[in-house]
Enzyme design. Sequence first.
Site, mmCIF file in Angstrom:
data_model
loop_
_atom_site.group_PDB
_atom_site.id
_atom_site.type_symbol
_atom_site.label_atom_id
_atom_site.label_comp_id
_atom_site.label_asym_id
_atom_site.label_seq_id
_atom_site.Cartn_x
_atom_site.Cartn_y
_atom_site.Cartn_z
ATOM 1 N N GLU A 82 11.389 -19.940 51.847
ATOM 2 C CA GLU A 82 12.191 -21.124 51.930
ATOM 3 C C GLU A 82 13.752 -20.390 51.807
ATOM 4 O OE1 GLU A 82 12.363 -23.681 48.631
ATOM 5 O OE2 GLU A 82 10.504 -22.631 47.567
ATOM 6 N N CYS A 114 7.658 -23.807 48.034
ATOM 7 C CA CYS A 114 7.130 -23.007 47.388
ATOM 8 C C CYS A 114 5.398 -22.708 47.870
ATOM 9 C CB CYS A 114 7.070 -22.839 45.804
ATOM 10 S SG CYS A 114 8.700 -22.922 45.283
ATOM 11 N N HIS A 236 1.690 -21.752 40.279
ATOM 12 C CA HIS A 236 3.068 -21.780 40.789
ATOM 13 C C HIS A 236 3.771 -21.981 39.473
ATOM 14 C CE1 HIS A 236 6.997 -21.935 42.599
ATOM 15 N NE2 HIS A 236 6.936 -23.144 42.162
HETATM 16 N N1 CAA Z 1 13.954 -23.528 20.987
HETATM 17 C C1 CAA Z 1 12.740 -23.793 21.455
HETATM 18 N N2 CAA Z 1 12.400 -24.594 22.652
HETATM 19 C C2 CAA Z 1 13.699 -25.534 22.973
HETATM 20 C C3 CAA Z 1 14.904 -25.162 22.346
HETATM 21 C C4 CAA Z 1 14.902 -24.421 21.321
HETATM 22 N N3 CAA Z 1 16.209 -23.867 20.800
HETATM 23 N N4 CAA Z 1 15.576 -26.306 22.919
HETATM 24 C C5 CAA Z 1 14.824 -26.620 23.962
HETATM 25 N N5 CAA Z 1 13.733 -26.198 23.995
HETATM 26 C C6 CAA Z 1 12.677 -26.751 24.736
HETATM 27 C C7 CAA Z 1 12.546 -28.234 25.152
HETATM 28 O O1 CAA Z 1 12.003 -29.019 24.278
HETATM 29 C C8 CAA Z 1 12.002 -28.171 26.528
HETATM 30 O O2 CAA Z 1 10.477 -28.062 26.045
HETATM 31 P P1 CAA Z 1 9.479 -29.314 26.716
HETATM 32 O O3 CAA Z 1 9.701 -29.509 28.238
HETATM 33 O O4 CAA Z 1 8.093 -28.704 26.232
HETATM 34 O O5 CAA Z 1 9.800 -30.481 25.841
HETATM 35 C C9 CAA Z 1 12.405 -27.106 27.246
HETATM 36 O O6 CAA Z 1 12.892 -26.449 26.141
HETATM 37 C C10 CAA Z 1 13.215 -27.253 28.247
HETATM 38 O O7 CAA Z 1 14.471 -27.865 27.521
HETATM 39 P P2 CAA Z 1 15.194 -29.407 28.446
HETATM 40 O O8 CAA Z 1 14.061 -30.363 28.890
HETATM 41 O O9 CAA Z 1 16.092 -29.810 27.673
HETATM 42 O O10 CAA Z 1 15.802 -28.296 29.639
HETATM 43 P P3 CAA Z 1 16.621 -28.841 30.829
HETATM 44 O O11 CAA Z 1 16.566 -30.265 31.072
HETATM 45 O O12 CAA Z 1 18.072 -28.130 30.557
HETATM 46 O O13 CAA Z 1 15.953 -28.022 31.784
HETATM 47 C C11 CAA Z 1 14.537 -27.950 33.885
HETATM 48 C C12 CAA Z 1 14.592 -27.956 32.404
HETATM 49 C C13 CAA Z 1 14.515 -29.431 34.131
HETATM 50 C C14 CAA Z 1 13.007 -27.401 34.272
HETATM 51 C C15 CAA Z 1 15.623 -27.194 34.666
HETATM 52 O O14 CAA Z 1 15.242 -25.950 34.226
HETATM 53 C C16 CAA Z 1 15.415 -27.306 36.045
HETATM 54 O O15 CAA Z 1 15.842 -28.294 36.605
HETATM 55 N N6 CAA Z 1 14.749 -26.255 36.894
HETATM 56 C C17 CAA Z 1 14.666 -26.283 38.297
HETATM 57 C C18 CAA Z 1 13.422 -27.283 38.674
HETATM 58 C C19 CAA Z 1 12.015 -26.836 38.429
HETATM 59 O O16 CAA Z 1 12.076 -25.684 38.118
HETATM 60 N N7 CAA Z 1 11.309 -27.764 38.350
HETATM 61 C C20 CAA Z 1 9.771 -27.453 38.201
HETATM 62 C C21 CAA Z 1 8.680 -28.157 38.951
HETATM 63 S S1 CAA Z 1 9.428 -28.086 40.815
HETATM 64 C C22 CAA Z 1 8.808 -26.879 41.379
HETATM 65 O O17 CAA Z 1 7.683 -26.238 40.713
HETATM 66 C C23 CAA Z 1 8.995 -26.116 42.623
HETATM 67 C C24 CAA Z 1 9.985 -25.015 42.450
HETATM 68 O O18 CAA Z 1 9.609 -23.877 42.234
HETATM 69 C C25 CAA Z 1 11.386 -25.258 42.092
#
Ligand code: CAA
Length: 402
Positions: A82, A114, A236
């Site tokens: 992609e 993906c 994935h």
């Molecule tokens: N110690 C341990 N854990 C901690 C922590 C700390 N100090 N601080 C935060 N965490 C944990 C949170 O509790 C959370 O865990 P849970 O989900 O189990 O509750 C985790 O760390 C992540 O924290 P946030 O949810 O606050 O993180 P975020 O909102 O800033 O970002 C995300 C997370 C949304 C995945 C972001 O990285 C993102 O947008 N990524 C891209 C999209 C993606 O990967 N999506 C996945 C599905 S889509 C797909 O699979 C296709 C693809 O390849 C893109």
Amino acid sequence: MTARTVGIHDISFATSHHVLDLRELADHAETDVDKFYIGIGQSEMSVLAEDEDIVTLATEAAQRVLERQGSEEIRTLLFATESGVDQSKAAGVYVHGLLGLSPHCRVVELKQACYSATAALQFALGIVSRNPEERVLVIASDVARYELDSSGEATQGAGAVAMVVTANPALVAIEPESGLYTSDIHDFWRPNYRSEALVDGKFSMNAYLESLEGAWHDYESNGGVAVGEIDRFCYHQPFTKMAVKAQEQLQKVAAIEASSAECMQLVGASLEMNRRVGNSYTASLYLGLLSLLNYEADDLAGKRIGFFSYGSGSVSEFFTGVVQSGYRDVLRVKEDAARLSARLPLTYAQYRELHNRVDLVEGTQFTTPHRTHSPFRFSGVEGHVRQYERVLLDHGIRGSAQ
Ligand code: CAA
């Protein structure tokens, strides 16, 4: 007549010249690094040098399998990505040229976020089932890019996986049952005018889990085995924690109680390499497979693996495969570990400069500095034509990171 199996006969990977420890990112963002190390389960991410792209990664990965397997029976090369480098020409045609494959070969690029490497694998199985003498080269290669300072930034990465698909495979025989699930959504996408993806993070995670449930139910209704008959799972992995969440969800859907530790045991070894490479989009699921085969301490011969492939937008598939006896003889465990360790660490400032440079590299005429230690490099553009070089090395894998 003896029953014939079809599946993955050999597998190899390649990744970038550079690596960023996510501690660098955490320090810059003034975030607790455990959010990355534990929360999303990522410790590093691969970062491309200026003279690397999906073609150079793909060619390096493919060279490693073809060095052993030869290319004589390969009449089809399927390239899943992609992160395409051209709207018209398939990236696999560059790979075909760099590796000197036979002109009597069909080469095509497949896209659906993906997911498309799984489509490529299924198509390859169909070709081999029809003519067991043929071998199909399936390559998945991607670079995952999000905006600087966005929440997706820690889930970037880059990597390629190359697989030779044959009859009577030495590694994993893919079983015929599969479950599908497609839904027209915008959880993650990249319009043509952008080099970075757009994403609705939390929505994408829910969409992934809903798709798993949908694909699983379809798999069940198409004669699939029960969850308890699957010994290990490969998902994935946009980030490795997603695979753990997926396993927990699948246990729930199947109404089989499992503790977090039990779920971790079912996916654990498949996370090792992805934790260090980051998201490699199409390659991610198959890097997870390589990781499982390389790092699972238990003997997997005869064991069934469940695969879940998810491509945002979205298309997904659940299917299974059985690991073949003698599979360990086919692996390159030390070489793979050396390949990961050979990446050059970047400081945060260096990473940021490289990230921004990709957007600046446009135009009909430019050359790239020689940075990569890979046997293949992207040397620039001349008159709108991308230029690739084969670099003469005395071995196919890069030397030390010095
Ligand atoms: N110690 C341990 N854990 C901690 C922590 C700390 N100090 N601080 C935060 N965490 C944990 C949170 O509790 C959370 O865990 P849970 O989900 O189990 O509750 C985790 O760390 C992540 O924290 P946030 O949810 O606050 O993180 P975020 O909102 O800033 O970002 C995300 C997370 C949304 C995945 C972001 O990285 C993102 O947008 N990524 C891209 C999209 C993606 O990967 N999506 C996945 C599905 S889509 C797909 O699979 C296709 C693809 O390849 C893109």
